[in-house]
Design a protein around this motif. Structure first.
Motif, mmCIF file in Angstrom:
data_model
loop_
_atom_site.group_PDB
_atom_site.id
_atom_site.type_symbol
_atom_site.label_atom_id
_atom_site.label_comp_id
_atom_site.label_asym_id
_atom_site.label_seq_id
_atom_site.Cartn_x
_atom_site.Cartn_y
_atom_site.Cartn_z
ATOM 1 N N ASN A 130 0.708 -1.121 -0.036
ATOM 2 C CA ASN A 130 0.126 0.108 0.261
ATOM 3 C C ASN A 130 0.750 1.306 0.080
ATOM 4 O OD1 ASN A 130 -2.393 -1.533 0.230
ATOM 5 N ND2 ASN A 130 -2.072 -1.397 2.419
ATOM 6 N N GLY A 131 2.192 1.206 0.219
ATOM 7 C CA GLY A 131 2.871 2.416 0.351
ATOM 8 C C GLY A 131 2.925 3.077 1.462
ATOM 9 N N GLN A 132 2.136 2.742 2.459
ATOM 10 C CA GLN A 132 2.005 3.367 3.822
ATOM 11 C C GLN A 132 0.980 2.525 4.765
ATOM 12 O OE1 GLN A 132 -0.486 6.707 3.298
ATOM 13 N NE2 GLN A 132 -2.395 5.807 3.433
ATOM 14 N N VAL A 133 1.421 2.660 5.957
ATOM 15 C CA VAL A 133 0.755 1.564 6.979
ATOM 16 C C VAL A 133 0.012 2.497 8.193
ATOM 17 C CG1 VAL A 133 1.228 -0.465 8.635
ATOM 18 C CG2 VAL A 133 2.513 -0.004 6.173
ATOM 19 N N ARG A 134 -1.030 2.256 8.779
ATOM 20 C CA ARG A 134 -1.578 2.716 9.906
ATOM 21 C C ARG A 134 -1.625 1.362 10.896
ATOM 22 N NH1 ARG A 134 -2.491 7.305 7.000
ATOM 23 N NH2 ARG A 134 -3.473 8.991 7.567
ATOM 24 N N SER A 135 -2.216 1.701 12.139
ATOM 25 C CA SER A 135 -2.488 0.643 12.890
ATOM 26 C C SER A 135 -3.878 0.154 12.312
ATOM 27 C CB SER A 135 -2.848 1.268 14.354
ATOM 28 O OG SER A 135 -1.627 1.711 14.916
ATOM 29 N N ILE A 136 -4.804 0.823 11.967
ATOM 30 C CA ILE A 136 -6.080 -0.138 11.347
ATOM 31 C C ILE A 136 -5.790 -0.813 10.378
ATOM 32 C CG2 ILE A 136 -6.719 1.908 9.849
ATOM 33 C CD1 ILE A 136 -9.030 -0.225 11.895
ATOM 34 N N ASP A 137 -4.780 -0.712 9.518
ATOM 35 C CA ASP A 137 -4.129 -1.595 8.354
ATOM 36 C C ASP A 137 -4.082 -2.955 8.906
ATOM 37 O OD1 ASP A 137 -4.791 0.369 6.365
ATOM 38 O OD2 ASP A 137 -2.787 1.178 6.785
ATOM 39 N N ILE A 138 -3.037 -2.693 10.118
ATOM 40 C CA ILE A 138 -2.780 -4.113 10.679
ATOM 41 C C ILE A 138 -3.741 -4.834 11.450
ATOM 42 C CG2 ILE A 138 -1.098 -4.949 12.597
ATOM 43 C CD1 ILE A 138 0.600 -2.317 12.143
ATOM 44 N N VAL A 139 -4.650 -4.116 11.985
ATOM 45 C CA VAL A 139 -5.854 -4.492 12.575
ATOM 46 C C VAL A 139 -6.471 -5.531 11.434
ATOM 47 C CG1 VAL A 139 -8.347 -4.328 13.359
ATOM 48 C CG2 VAL A 139 -6.062 -2.919 14.334
ATOM 49 N N ASN A 140 -6.939 -4.765 10.280
ATOM 50 C CA ASN A 140 -7.635 -5.601 9.540
ATOM 51 C C ASN A 140 -6.766 -6.770 8.724
ATOM 52 O OD1 ASN A 140 -9.824 -3.678 9.686
ATOM 53 N ND2 ASN A 140 -8.871 -2.442 8.102
ATOM 54 N N GLU A 141 -5.445 -6.737 8.797
ATOM 55 C CA GLU A 141 -4.494 -7.721 7.994
ATOM 56 C C GLU A 141 -4.540 -8.832 8.995
ATOM 57 O OE1 GLU A 141 -2.247 -9.259 5.163
ATOM 58 O OE2 GLU A 141 -3.378 -7.540 4.935
ATOM 59 N N MET A 142 -4.304 -8.354 10.268
ATOM 60 C CA MET A 142 -4.212 -9.694 11.050
ATOM 61 C C MET A 142 -5.379 -10.036 11.990
ATOM 62 S SD MET A 142 -0.566 -8.622 12.943
ATOM 63 C CE MET A 142 0.085 -10.198 13.341
ATOM 64 N N ASN A 143 -6.471 -9.548 11.953
ATOM 65 C CA ASN A 143 -7.856 -9.885 12.498
ATOM 66 C C ASN A 143 -7.703 -9.762 14.045
ATOM 67 O OD1 ASN A 143 -9.436 -10.059 10.290
ATOM 68 N ND2 ASN A 143 -8.254 -11.991 9.799
ATOM 69 N N PHE A 144 -6.821 -8.752 14.571
ATOM 70 C CA PHE A 144 -6.781 -8.669 15.990
ATOM 71 C C PHE A 144 -7.404 -7.432 16.397
ATOM 72 C CE2 PHE A 144 -2.059 -10.673 15.807
ATOM 73 C CZ PHE A 144 -2.848 -12.004 15.800
ATOM 74 N N SER A 145 -7.736 -7.110 17.597
ATOM 75 C CA SER A 145 -8.489 -6.186 18.197
ATOM 76 C C SER A 145 -7.549 -4.659 18.049
ATOM 77 C CB SER A 145 -8.888 -6.218 19.403
ATOM 78 O OG SER A 145 -7.942 -6.411 20.390
ATOM 79 N N LYS A 146 -8.249 -3.789 18.079
ATOM 80 C CA LYS A 146 -7.498 -2.374 18.079
ATOM 81 C C LYS A 146 -6.811 -2.057 19.398
ATOM 82 C CE LYS A 146 -10.906 0.058 14.975
ATOM 83 N NZ LYS A 146 -11.715 1.132 15.004
#
Length: 128
Positions: free
Chosen positions: A21-37
């Motif tokens: 994606n060229g950038q990463v935010r915490s929400i992207d990690i949440v969505n990718e890993m299916n972990f809670s915020k």
């Protein structure tokens, strides 16, 4: 400093998301890993405190040199191990899952031997 498997997974995920994606935010990690915020927030705080990531005022996450080195090593292992497992007949989805488990536990010497074997194997396949 020895990292836990989960920290390596986070760093690897950040690298993959950045490449995608060229950038990463915490929400992207949440969505990718299916972990809670909250889980991701705690993990990012620990990674930041240990010098593996930077987070700017807009919430964009980048890997430090040390974080990138670890992420690259783990992701390279992941990709090679996936290819090796697929080459011996494991279906792609299962190979991906199994590689994720193996990539953290295998020592450098064993990994290097697998890498050399696979390189020779693919060269021989191309020559035949």
């Amino acid at each position: 400093m020895e990292l836990h498997e989960s920290a390596e997974d986070y760093l690897e995920t950040i690298l993959v998301l950045f490449e995608r994606n060229g950038q990463v935010r915490s929400i992207d990690i949440v969505n990718e890993m299916n972990f809670s915020k909250p889980s991701i927030s705690i993990a990012m705080k620990k990674l930041r405190e240990n010098g593996y990531i930077h987070m700017d005022v807009n919430g964009l996450i980048t890997l430090t040199d040390e974080g990138r080195e670890i992420a690259t090593r783990i992701y390279s292992r992941h990709k090679l191990l996936t290819r090796v497992l697929e080459a011996i007949g494991i279906d792609a989805k299962k190979a991906e899952e199994e590689a994720c488990k193996i990539e953290h536990d295998i020592d450098d010497e064993t990994y290097d031997k697998i890498q050399a074997f696979y390189t020779n194997y693919t060269q021989n396949m191309q020559n035949n």
